[in-house]
Write an enzyme that holds these catalytic residues in place. Structure first.
Site, short mmCIF file in Angstrom:
data_model
loop_
_atom_site.label_atom_id
_atom_site.label_comp_id
_atom_site.label_asym_id
_atom_site.label_seq_id
_atom_site.Cartn_x
_atom_site.Cartn_y
_atom_site.Cartn_z
N ASP A 19 0.83 -1.21 0.00
CA ASP A 19 0.00 0.00 0.00
C ASP A 19 0.87 1.26 0.00
O ASP A 19 1.96 1.25 0.55
CB ASP A 19 -0.92 -0.02 1.24
N GLY A 22 0.11 5.31 -4.47
CA GLY A 22 -0.50 6.58 -4.88
C GLY A 22 0.08 7.74 -4.10
O GLY A 22 0.45 8.78 -4.66
N ARG A 32 -0.37 8.78 -10.35
CA ARG A 32 -0.43 7.58 -9.50
C ARG A 32 0.29 6.39 -10.13
O ARG A 32 0.95 5.61 -9.45
CB ARG A 32 -1.89 7.21 -9.22
N HIS A 36 2.93 3.12 -8.92
CA HIS A 36 2.80 1.68 -9.16
C HIS A 36 4.06 1.15 -9.86
O HIS A 36 4.55 0.07 -9.53
CB HIS A 36 1.55 1.38 -10.00
N TRP A 68 -11.30 -2.54 -9.03
CA TRP A 68 -11.94 -2.21 -10.32
C TRP A 68 -12.65 -0.87 -10.26
O TRP A 68 -12.89 -0.25 -11.29
CB TRP A 68 -12.96 -3.28 -10.73
N ARG A 70 -11.53 1.84 -9.21
CA ARG A 70 -10.61 2.98 -9.41
C ARG A 70 -10.82 3.57 -10.82
O ARG A 70 -11.41 2.90 -11.68
CB ARG A 70 -9.17 2.51 -9.27
N LEU A 130 11.23 -20.27 -4.33
CA LEU A 130 10.12 -19.51 -3.75
C LEU A 130 8.85 -19.62 -4.61
O LEU A 130 8.92 -19.54 -5.83
CB LEU A 130 10.54 -18.04 -3.65
N ARG A 187 1.71 -4.95 6.20
CA ARG A 187 1.01 -3.91 5.43
C ARG A 187 1.83 -2.62 5.51
O ARG A 187 2.19 -2.18 6.59
CB ARG A 187 -0.40 -3.66 5.95
N ARG A 193 -5.45 -2.10 8.50
CA ARG A 193 -6.65 -2.93 8.31
C ARG A 193 -6.32 -4.05 7.33
O ARG A 193 -5.30 -4.02 6.64
CB ARG A 193 -7.83 -2.09 7.83
#
Ligand code: FPP
Length: 246
Positions: A19, A22, A32, A36, A68, A70, A130, A187, A193
């Site tokens: 996270d 953006g 944005r 990514h 989706w 976004r 992995l 996170r 969350r």
């Protein structure tokens, strides 16, 4: 059982909610999608770090069923970034014996992304290093729902008895069948969350939250997460005293 490296216990399965892409881009005054793109560098570094540490499974929450909603431009940008990344990283995955797999409603991806993904999964299927699991068009509620549907379908057909339904059976109907639950869930970006990620599978995961934004997340941060994991007392409902006598 988790692998051991030096004195530390290395989780067998690490799951990551990547996270902050953006916000990272905004801080640079960029679009944005730039965040990514930089996030892919973190994906590369953390995949390499996990492979070096002997982690068996790394699950990355790359695109949720909710993503989706976004702006179309961002969704399209993320999908083409995924195709581009698979193309550019496939030789490195092969070199490092990384097996690529995916969880989620993959049929719901565009034909181009679906085909590219299945191709890479097939190419890497014999790799013994992995297991890099991309959660794509994934959500925990979707996973549970598809499992309920399949279980009920079997029960209605009469091929599954109600008494046979237990936690182990439910786990076998989830998209993570055969993969141990993540011991550590990370996170980034300061949010605290679960965001509809591995709802069933994270029942006993240790959570590690960091303010670091995903594009800045590197092996040193992964190391801090593993250190923190090692400082936790994992009781699984028992008391500390009971653990002392194990
Ligand atoms: C969350 O940041 C990030 C995503 C929804 C996408 C993650 C995608 C990548 C890291 C790149 C592609 C990945 C692979 C595996 C090739 P956000 O956009 O919600 O950030 P914000 O909360 O700061 O807005």
């Amino acid at each position: 059982m988790s692998a051991r490296q030096d004195e530390r216990e290395i989780p067998q399965h690490i799951a990551v909610i990547m996270d902050g892409n953006g916000r990272w881009a905004k801080k640079q005054g960029a679009m944005r999608i730039f965040g990514h793109r930089r996030g892919v560098q973190a994906v590369r570094d953390i995949t390499e770090g996990c492979a070096e540490l002997g982690v068996a499974h790394l699950t990355l929450y790359a695109f949720s069923t909710e993503n989706w909603s976004r702006p179309k431009k961002e969704v399209d940008g993320l999908m083409s970034l995924l195709i581009k990344t698979i193309n550019s990283e496939l030789p490195t995955l092969m070199k490092n014996k990384v097996r690529l797999t995916a969880i989620g409603d993959l049929q719901g991806l565009s034909l181009g992304v679906h085909k590219k993904l299945l191709g890479a999964i097939d190419t890497t299927r014999e790799n013994k290093g992995l297991n890099l699991i991309l959660a794509l068009n994934y959500s925990g509620k979707w996973d549970l729902t598809q499992a309920f549907k399949a279980i009920c379908g079997e029960a209605i057909k009469g091929t599954l008895k109600l008494e046979a339904i237990d936690e182990g059976l439910v786990a076998d109907y989830l998209s993570t069948k055969g993969i141990p639950d993540p011991e550590l869930l990370i996170r980034t970006s300061g949010e605290m969350r679960i965001s509809n990620f591995l709802l069933w599978q994270s029942a006993y995961s240790e959570f590690f939250f960091t303010d670091v934004l995903w594009p800045d997340f590197r092996k040193k941060h992964l190391d801090l997460a593993i250190d923190s994991f090692n400082g936790r007392e994992r009781r699984f409902g028992k008391t500390s005293e009971q653990l002392d006598f194990q």
